[in-house]
Design an enzyme around this catalytic site. Structure first.
Site, PDB file in Angstrom:
ATOM      1  CE  LYS A 144      45.932  33.965  48.650  1.00 41.25           C
ATOM      2  NZ  LYS A 144      46.177  35.404  48.487  1.00 41.25           N
TER       3      LYS A 144
ATOM      4  CD  GLN B 266      44.182  38.287  48.900  1.00 45.33           C
ATOM      5  OE1 GLN B 266      44.900  37.431  49.407  1.00 45.33           O
ATOM      6  NE2 GLN B 266      43.895  38.284  47.616  1.00 45.33           N
TER       7      GLN B 266
ATOM      8  CG  ASP C   9      51.672  37.410  48.325  1.00 40.22           C
ATOM      9  OD1 ASP C   9      51.307  36.393  47.699  1.00 40.22           O
ATOM     10  OD2 ASP C   9      50.896  38.150  48.955  1.00 40.22           O
TER      11      ASP C   9
HETATM   12  N1  GUN Z   1      45.482  39.680  45.055  1.00 44.81           N
HETATM   13  C1  GUN Z   1      45.407  39.032  43.871  1.00 44.81           C
HETATM   14  N2  GUN Z   1      46.383  38.103  43.769  1.00 44.81           N
HETATM   15  C2  GUN Z   1      47.083  38.175  44.923  1.00 44.81           C
HETATM   16  C3  GUN Z   1      48.207  37.467  45.427  1.00 44.81           C
HETATM   17  O1  GUN Z   1      48.792  36.588  44.788  1.00 44.81           O
HETATM   18  N3  GUN Z   1      48.616  37.829  46.668  1.00 44.81           N
HETATM   19  C4  GUN Z   1      48.020  38.806  47.384  1.00 44.81           C
HETATM   20  N4  GUN Z   1      48.506  39.106  48.577  1.00 44.81           N
HETATM   21  N5  GUN Z   1      46.984  39.480  46.955  1.00 44.81           N
HETATM   22  C5  GUN Z   1      46.518  39.159  45.727  1.00 44.81           C
END
Ligand code: GUN
Length: 284
Positions: free
Chosen positions: A53, A97, A120
């Site tokens: 990311k 996350q 998100d």
């Molecule tokens: N963990 C697995 N997929 C995601 C996601 O799309 N966003 C976040 N913040 N954590 C995750």
């Protein structure tokens, strides 16, 4: 033999376009989108996702910050850090996350993020907006899958779509996005009876159950579009999807590979949402 959806290629194309839009806005405003990522603990998969990311954010010209917090970080400490980003106008997107360590209440953390910065789309406000048909921030994985349908001219209206997996991150928002395009949606999960039989009726089959090679040819109708959200490791540590790609590709019309399918699109949509959050902030 199915046509293979090139998620990597589409992601690269969209990210290049986003980099151009960002450069243009920077010229006009002197500012760029800022994405803050918070990760707690040492989950190896999370570390990889977070690194990717950050890399993508920098590649499209954003400001990027990753706070890597120790496993023992307390909930109050995490909430306080989120609040500093909520208040700081230089950060337009905030992402925590998942999964979080067991001693931290995930629901409380997600609800603490300013919904305007919740890139998100996991805040209850943004989930509610999506379910009421007025989406603002949409979870990235299903948003990326919708982009793939658009790019590959997959008609959704009136079609029978089956989603396997009901997570808040993928399955539930996916069902809602398909419904908004007038598909007829069946949301199934690990406890669904006669799952293969139901899946086999799908024109569009989206698999996000988190079990390696779960979906075999018995689940798939001839000519179906098959989207594989799975990211699993086999016994040799190789990355595999939720779908038995080789045998399903023989009967599907269109299919995503793992890797280079859904994954790169997820990150791309996260960047797009950060860009949109930034643009909305300029109007305030
Ligand atoms: N963990 C697995 N997929 C995601 C996601 O799309 N966003 C976040 N913040 N954590 C995750």
């Amino acid at each position: 033999m199915a046509q293979i959806i090139d998620g990597r290629g589409l992601a690269d194309k969209l990210q290049a376009r986003l980099a151009e839009k960002t450069a243009k806005l920077k010229e006009e405003t002197g500012r760029v989108p800022g994405l803050a990522v918070l990760v707690v603990g040492n989950d190896p998969a999370s570390q990889i996702y977070v690194r990717n990311k950050e890399r993508s954010a920098l590649a499209v010209g954003f400001r990027s910050k990753v706070d890597r917090l120790p496993e023992a970080t307390g909930q109050e400490e995490l909430l306080a850090l989120i609040e500093t980003y909520n208040q700081n106008p230089d950060w337009h997107g905030i992402l925590v996350q998942l999964p979080l360590p067991a001693h931290i209440d995930e629901e409380a953390v997600l609800a603490a993020i300013n919904p305007d910065k919740d890139v998100d789309g996991f805040h209850p406000m943004n989930m509610g907006r999506l379910w009421s048909g007025h989406p603002v921030m949409v979870p990235s994985t299903p948003a990326g899958i919708m982009e793939m349908f658009h790019e590959y001219n997959v008609e959704l209206e009136g079609k029978r779509a089956v989603v396997i997996g009901r997570s808040n991150i993928v399955g539930k928002p996916m069902a809602q996005l398909l419904l908004a395009k007038n598909a007829t949606v069946t949301l199934t999960h690990s406890r669904t009876h006669h799952l293969a039989e139901i899946a086999k009726k799908a024109d569009i089959l989206i698999v996000a159950i988190g079990r390696g090679h779960f979906v075999s040819r018995e689940f798939v109708k001839e000519g179906a579009v098959v989207i594989d959200v799975g990211m699993n490791r086999d016994e040799n540590g190789r990355l595999i999807g939720d779908v038995k790609f080789d045998e399903v590709a023989e009967i599907a019309s269109l299919i995503t590979p793992v890797p280079k399918g859904v994954g790169p699109m997820t990150i791309t949509m996260l960047m797009e949402q950060t860009y949109q959050a930034f643009k909305r902030s300029l109007k305030k």
